[in-house]
Design a protein around this motif. Structure first.
Motif, short mmCIF file in Angstrom:
data_model
loop_
_atom_site.label_atom_id
_atom_site.label_comp_id
_atom_site.label_asym_id
_atom_site.label_seq_id
_atom_site.Cartn_x
_atom_site.Cartn_y
_atom_site.Cartn_z
N PHE A 228 0.83 -1.20 0.00
CA PHE A 228 0.00 0.00 0.00
C PHE A 228 0.87 1.26 0.00
O PHE A 228 0.54 2.25 -0.65
N TRP A 229 1.96 1.22 0.74
CA TRP A 229 2.88 2.35 0.78
C TRP A 229 3.51 2.57 -0.60
O TRP A 229 3.62 3.71 -1.07
N HIS A 230 3.90 1.47 -1.24
CA HIS A 230 4.50 1.56 -2.57
C HIS A 230 3.50 2.11 -3.58
O HIS A 230 3.86 2.90 -4.46
N VAL B 221 -3.54 2.94 6.22
CA VAL B 221 -4.06 3.22 7.57
C VAL B 221 -4.95 2.07 8.04
O VAL B 221 -4.87 1.64 9.20
N VAL B 222 -5.77 1.55 7.13
CA VAL B 222 -6.67 0.46 7.50
C VAL B 222 -5.88 -0.75 7.97
O VAL B 222 -6.19 -1.35 9.00
N VAL B 223 -4.85 -1.15 7.21
CA VAL B 223 -4.09 -2.35 7.58
C VAL B 223 -3.31 -2.12 8.87
O VAL B 223 -3.18 -3.04 9.70
N LEU B 224 -2.80 -0.92 9.09
CA LEU B 224 -2.03 -0.64 10.30
C LEU B 224 -2.92 -0.61 11.55
O LEU B 224 -2.45 -0.89 12.66
N VAL B 225 -4.18 -0.27 11.35
CA VAL B 225 -5.12 -0.25 12.48
C VAL B 225 -5.81 -1.60 12.68
O VAL B 225 -5.90 -2.10 13.79
N SER B 226 -6.25 -2.20 11.58
CA SER B 226 -7.08 -3.40 11.68
C SER B 226 -6.32 -4.64 12.12
O SER B 226 -6.80 -5.41 12.97
N VAL B 227 -5.13 -4.88 11.58
CA VAL B 227 -4.41 -6.13 11.89
C VAL B 227 -3.92 -6.16 13.34
O VAL B 227 -4.32 -7.07 14.09
N LEU C 96 -13.19 -5.37 11.22
CA LEU C 96 -12.77 -4.89 9.91
C LEU C 96 -13.77 -3.88 9.35
O LEU C 96 -13.37 -2.87 8.75
N ALA C 97 -15.05 -4.13 9.55
CA ALA C 97 -16.08 -3.19 9.08
C ALA C 97 -15.94 -1.85 9.78
O ALA C 97 -16.11 -0.79 9.17
N VAL C 98 -15.63 -1.87 11.07
CA VAL C 98 -15.40 -0.62 11.82
C VAL C 98 -14.24 0.16 11.21
O VAL C 98 -14.34 1.37 10.96
N CYS C 99 -13.13 -0.53 10.97
CA CYS C 99 -11.93 0.13 10.47
C CYS C 99 -12.14 0.70 9.07
O CYS C 99 -11.80 1.86 8.80
N ILE C 100 -12.69 -0.11 8.16
CA ILE C 100 -12.89 0.35 6.79
C ILE C 100 -13.91 1.48 6.72
O ILE C 100 -13.72 2.47 6.00
N THR C 101 -15.00 1.34 7.47
CA THR C 101 -16.03 2.39 7.46
C THR C 101 -15.47 3.70 8.00
O THR C 101 -15.73 4.78 7.44
N ALA C 102 -14.71 3.63 9.10
CA ALA C 102 -14.16 4.84 9.70
C ALA C 102 -13.17 5.53 8.76
O ALA C 102 -13.24 6.74 8.54
N VAL C 103 -12.25 4.76 8.19
CA VAL C 103 -11.24 5.35 7.31
C VAL C 103 -11.87 5.87 6.03
O VAL C 103 -11.51 6.94 5.53
#
Length: 243
Positions: free
Chosen positions: A100-102, A110-116, A218-225
């Motif tokens: 994602f960074w690349h 942000v989603v992966v850094l928060v969700s995992v 995951l739904a919380v993280c994706i919806t928020a971001v």
């Protein structure tokens, strides 16, 4: 005043189902998924605490898997479960974050850094809330001393492969390809769940609750971001119009 209610309700519903806007259809779908997954987790957790019929099925299924174990399948399940453990999930999460960074996909990053990592911490907290013992089997294939409910491996797999599916579905074109992506990611989650039950370290209710937990988080993280991203875009457009 009463005449204004239908208009306000219509505007509210139109905003919730609009593909545009900060809290449009993406927000509505996210909230529905969060509530549905949270309800499913709560229902399973209640059955486990009260010792309902599912706990009897848990025990029977655990003994059935142990009675029908084979060396070849055991090796395959050990590979799946270790690959999707804390270390494996962390490595896969780091690789996805690097991708994602690349790609400069900062909101997905942000989603992966928060969700995992957040999902892992949430699972640990839930384990200490319920404090359910692991399955008790004669000559177990794998022995762990931590709590059983909900399954950390299954929750982590649900978060990671669910996130991967959400990203790829938006990247590929055509419903056949999208369906294949979703099916492959669901299969991976089911394989992880199967490995935990087959190896005798989790019950069926553990992995079902973990899937619901992971889906809700995951739904919380994706919806928020996604909402924050849309808000940022809306504010940028507002500044352009004002200028």
């Amino acid at each position: 005043m009463l005449n204004l209610l239908p208009d306000r309700l219509h505007r509210f519903l139109a905003a919730r189902f609009s593909p545009e806007g900060e809290m449009g259809i993406h927000f509505t779908i996210g909230i529905v998924l969060i509530l549905a997954a949270a309800w499913a987790f709560g229902a399973i957790a209640e059955d486990v605490v009260e010792g309902s019929a599912i706990t009897l099925l848990d025990v029977r299924l655990a003994h059935w898997f142990r009675a029908h174990a084979s060396s070849g399948f055991t090796e395959a399940m050990l590979f799946v479960t270790h690959w999707n453990g804390i270390l494996g999930s962390s490595i896969m999460g780091a690789l996805l974050a690097a991708w994602f960074w690349h790609r400069k996909a900062h909101y997905w990053l942000v989603v992966v850094l928060v969700s995992v990592p957040g999902g892992m911490l949430l699972n640990v907290a839930l384990k200490h809330v319920f404090r359910r013992a692991r399955p008790s089997l004669e000559d177990p294939l794998l022995t762990l001393s931590t709590y059983s409910f909900p399954s950390g491996h299954t929750a982590a797999a649900t978060v990671f492969y669910g996130l991967l599916a959400c990203y790829l579905v938006r990247r590929v074109r055509g419903w056949p390809k999208r369906t294949a992506v979703v099916a492959a990611c669901c299969l991976m989650v089911m394989l992880v769940a199967l490995s935990r039950m087959y190896l005798g370290v989790h019950y069926l209710s553990d992995v079902l609750a973990a899937s619901a937990e992971g889906a809700a988080w995951l739904a919380v993280c994706i919806t928020a971001v996604s909402t924050l991203q849309r808000r940022r875009i809306a504010r940028a457009r507002g500044r352009e119009v004002a200028a």
